[in-house]
Design a protein around this motif. Structure first.
Motif, PDB file in Angstrom:
ATOM      1  N   THR A   1      -0.079   3.684   8.143  1.00  0.00           N
ATOM      2  CA  THR A   1       1.213   3.200   7.669  1.00  0.00           C
ATOM      3  C   THR A   1       1.139   3.108   6.143  1.00  0.00           C
ATOM      4  O   THR A   1       0.053   3.186   5.551  1.00  0.00           O
ATOM      5  CB  THR A   1       1.534   1.806   8.231  1.00  0.00           C
ATOM      6  OG1 THR A   1       0.567   0.876   7.713  1.00  0.00           O
ATOM      7  CG2 THR A   1       1.524   1.801   9.756  1.00  0.00           C
ATOM      8  N   GLN A   2       2.280   2.906   5.526  1.00  0.00           N
ATOM      9  CA  GLN A   2       2.285   2.708   4.074  1.00  0.00           C
ATOM     10  C   GLN A   2       1.452   1.493   3.702  1.00  0.00           C
ATOM     11  O   GLN A   2       0.703   1.520   2.723  1.00  0.00           O
ATOM     12  CB  GLN A   2       3.712   2.562   3.564  1.00  0.00           C
ATOM     13  CG  GLN A   2       4.517   3.828   3.671  1.00  0.00           C
ATOM     14  CD  GLN A   2       5.988   3.620   3.366  1.00  0.00           C
ATOM     15  OE1 GLN A   2       6.516   2.520   3.513  1.00  0.00           O
ATOM     16  NE2 GLN A   2       6.651   4.682   2.957  1.00  0.00           N
ATOM     17  N   SER A   3       1.564   0.442   4.490  1.00  0.00           N
ATOM     18  CA  SER A   3       0.796  -0.785   4.221  1.00  0.00           C
ATOM     19  C   SER A   3      -0.703  -0.544   4.334  1.00  0.00           C
ATOM     20  O   SER A   3      -1.477  -1.022   3.493  1.00  0.00           O
ATOM     21  CB  SER A   3       1.189  -1.899   5.191  1.00  0.00           C
ATOM     22  OG  SER A   3       2.509  -2.295   4.967  1.00  0.00           O
ATOM     23  N   GLN A   4      -1.116   0.174   5.346  1.00  0.00           N
ATOM     24  CA  GLN A   4      -2.542   0.448   5.531  1.00  0.00           C
ATOM     25  C   GLN A   4      -3.089   1.286   4.385  1.00  0.00           C
ATOM     26  O   GLN A   4      -4.180   1.023   3.883  1.00  0.00           O
ATOM     27  CB  GLN A   4      -2.773   1.162   6.866  1.00  0.00           C
ATOM     28  CG  GLN A   4      -2.550   0.288   8.071  1.00  0.00           C
ATOM     29  CD  GLN A   4      -2.506   1.078   9.365  1.00  0.00           C
ATOM     30  OE1 GLN A   4      -2.034   2.224   9.424  1.00  0.00           O
ATOM     31  NE2 GLN A   4      -3.000   0.468  10.439  1.00  0.00           N
ATOM     32  N   LEU A   5      -2.332   2.304   3.974  1.00  0.00           N
ATOM     33  CA  LEU A   5      -2.777   3.138   2.856  1.00  0.00           C
ATOM     34  C   LEU A   5      -2.879   2.310   1.583  1.00  0.00           C
ATOM     35  O   LEU A   5      -3.848   2.429   0.833  1.00  0.00           O
ATOM     36  CB  LEU A   5      -1.822   4.314   2.655  1.00  0.00           C
ATOM     37  CG  LEU A   5      -2.153   5.244   1.487  1.00  0.00           C
ATOM     38  CD1 LEU A   5      -3.542   5.849   1.639  1.00  0.00           C
ATOM     39  CD2 LEU A   5      -1.097   6.336   1.364  1.00  0.00           C
ATOM     40  N   ALA A   6      -1.897   1.454   1.369  1.00  0.00           N
ATOM     41  CA  ALA A   6      -1.917   0.603   0.174  1.00  0.00           C
ATOM     42  C   ALA A   6      -3.154  -0.290   0.147  1.00  0.00           C
ATOM     43  O   ALA A   6      -3.820  -0.398  -0.886  1.00  0.00           O
ATOM     44  CB  ALA A   6      -0.650  -0.243   0.120  1.00  0.00           C
ATOM     45  N   VAL A   7      -3.475  -0.889   1.273  1.00  0.00           N
ATOM     46  CA  VAL A   7      -4.657  -1.762   1.346  1.00  0.00           C
ATOM     47  C   VAL A   7      -5.921  -0.956   1.068  1.00  0.00           C
ATOM     48  O   VAL A   7      -6.784  -1.375   0.293  1.00  0.00           O
ATOM     49  CB  VAL A   7      -4.741  -2.471   2.723  1.00  0.00           C
ATOM     50  CG1 VAL A   7      -6.092  -3.126   2.922  1.00  0.00           C
ATOM     51  CG2 VAL A   7      -3.625  -3.495   2.858  1.00  0.00           C
ATOM     52  N   GLU A   8      -6.045   0.208   1.691  1.00  0.00           N
ATOM     53  CA  GLU A   8      -7.247   1.030   1.510  1.00  0.00           C
ATOM     54  C   GLU A   8      -7.406   1.519   0.075  1.00  0.00           C
ATOM     55  O   GLU A   8      -8.520   1.710  -0.394  1.00  0.00           O
ATOM     56  CB  GLU A   8      -7.230   2.219   2.459  1.00  0.00           C
ATOM     57  CG  GLU A   8      -7.490   1.822   3.900  1.00  0.00           C
ATOM     58  CD  GLU A   8      -7.880   2.987   4.774  1.00  0.00           C
ATOM     59  OE1 GLU A   8      -8.529   3.931   4.281  1.00  0.00           O
ATOM     60  OE2 GLU A   8      -7.540   2.929   5.966  1.00  0.00           O
ATOM     61  N   CYS A   9      -6.276   1.706  -0.615  1.00  0.00           N
ATOM     62  CA  CYS A   9      -6.327   2.262  -1.971  1.00  0.00           C
ATOM     63  C   CYS A   9      -6.200   1.206  -3.063  1.00  0.00           C
ATOM     64  O   CYS A   9      -6.302   1.522  -4.244  1.00  0.00           O
ATOM     65  CB  CYS A   9      -5.243   3.310  -2.136  1.00  0.00           C
ATOM     66  SG  CYS A   9      -5.497   4.723  -1.056  1.00  0.00           S
ATOM     67  N   GLY A  10      -5.934  -0.023  -2.679  1.00  0.00           N
ATOM     68  CA  GLY A  10      -5.866  -1.102  -3.659  1.00  0.00           C
ATOM     69  C   GLY A  10      -4.592  -1.117  -4.476  1.00  0.00           C
ATOM     70  O   GLY A  10      -4.630  -1.401  -5.677  1.00  0.00           O
ATOM     71  N   CYS A  11      -3.466  -0.797  -3.840  1.00  0.00           N
ATOM     72  CA  CYS A  11      -2.190  -0.876  -4.536  1.00  0.00           C
ATOM     73  C   CYS A  11      -1.181  -1.530  -3.601  1.00  0.00           C
ATOM     74  O   CYS A  11      -1.510  -1.883  -2.477  1.00  0.00           O
ATOM     75  CB  CYS A  11      -1.721   0.510  -4.987  1.00  0.00           C
ATOM     76  SG  CYS A  11      -1.270   1.620  -3.647  1.00  0.00           S
ATOM     77  N   SER A  12       0.050  -1.662  -4.051  1.00  0.00           N
ATOM     78  CA  SER A  12       1.073  -2.298  -3.218  1.00  0.00           C
ATOM     79  C   SER A  12       1.758  -1.266  -2.327  1.00  0.00           C
ATOM     80  O   SER A  12       1.797  -0.074  -2.646  1.00  0.00           O
ATOM     81  CB  SER A  12       2.123  -2.983  -4.087  1.00  0.00           C
ATOM     82  OG  SER A  12       2.905  -2.017  -4.760  1.00  0.00           O
ATOM     83  N   GLN A  13       2.323  -1.742  -1.236  1.00  0.00           N
ATOM     84  CA  GLN A  13       3.098  -0.875  -0.358  1.00  0.00           C
ATOM     85  C   GLN A  13       4.288  -0.319  -1.121  1.00  0.00           C
ATOM     86  O   GLN A  13       4.664   0.841  -0.949  1.00  0.00           O
ATOM     87  CB  GLN A  13       3.568  -1.626   0.883  1.00  0.00           C
ATOM     88  CG  GLN A  13       4.415  -0.750   1.799  1.00  0.00           C
ATOM     89  CD  GLN A  13       4.992  -1.501   2.981  1.00  0.00           C
ATOM     90  OE1 GLN A  13       4.735  -2.678   3.169  1.00  0.00           O
ATOM     91  NE2 GLN A  13       5.784  -0.812   3.774  1.00  0.00           N
TER      92      GLN A  13
ATOM     93  N   ALA B   1      -6.277  10.351  -2.786  1.00  0.00           N
ATOM     94  CA  ALA B   1      -6.725  11.683  -2.373  1.00  0.00           C
ATOM     95  C   ALA B   1      -7.979  11.598  -1.515  1.00  0.00           C
ATOM     96  O   ALA B   1      -8.100  12.296  -0.503  1.00  0.00           O
ATOM     97  CB  ALA B   1      -6.967  12.561  -3.602  1.00  0.00           C
ATOM     98  N   GLU B   2      -8.914  10.740  -1.905  1.00  0.00           N
ATOM     99  CA  GLU B   2     -10.139  10.574  -1.118  1.00  0.00           C
ATOM    100  C   GLU B   2      -9.826   9.987   0.248  1.00  0.00           C
ATOM    101  O   GLU B   2     -10.377  10.423   1.263  1.00  0.00           O
ATOM    102  CB  GLU B   2     -11.137   9.697  -1.870  1.00  0.00           C
ATOM    103  CG  GLU B   2     -11.752  10.392  -3.062  1.00  0.00           C
ATOM    104  CD  GLU B   2     -12.600   9.471  -3.923  1.00  0.00           C
ATOM    105  OE1 GLU B   2     -12.627   8.240  -3.701  1.00  0.00           O
ATOM    106  OE2 GLU B   2     -13.233   9.993  -4.859  1.00  0.00           O
TER     107      GLU B   2
END
Length: 63
Positions: free
Chosen positions: A14-26, A48-49
């Protein structure tokens, strides 16, 4: 659909999960997916990683 959104969905995030993994906001993920903002080089690298896509597709989404 854009590359970021396609890649995120392929990974099942989800957008939220990606944000958490990448250290940014949703909200920042939403903006990038809508073409309203570009990530910093550091954030682009982390995204990208995480999504296993070339970093250049995030920094230069229109080619």
């Amino acid at each position: 659909m854009n590359t970021l959104k396609e890649a995120r969905k392929r990974k099942g995030l989800t957008q939220s999960q990606l944000a958490v993994e990448c250290g940014c906001s949703q909200g920042w993920i939403v903006q990038m997916e809508q073409g309203k903002g570009l990530p910093s080089p550091d954030l682009a690298k982390r995204i990208a990683e995480t999504l296993q896509i070339p970093v250049m597709t995030l920094l230069f989404p229109n080619g």
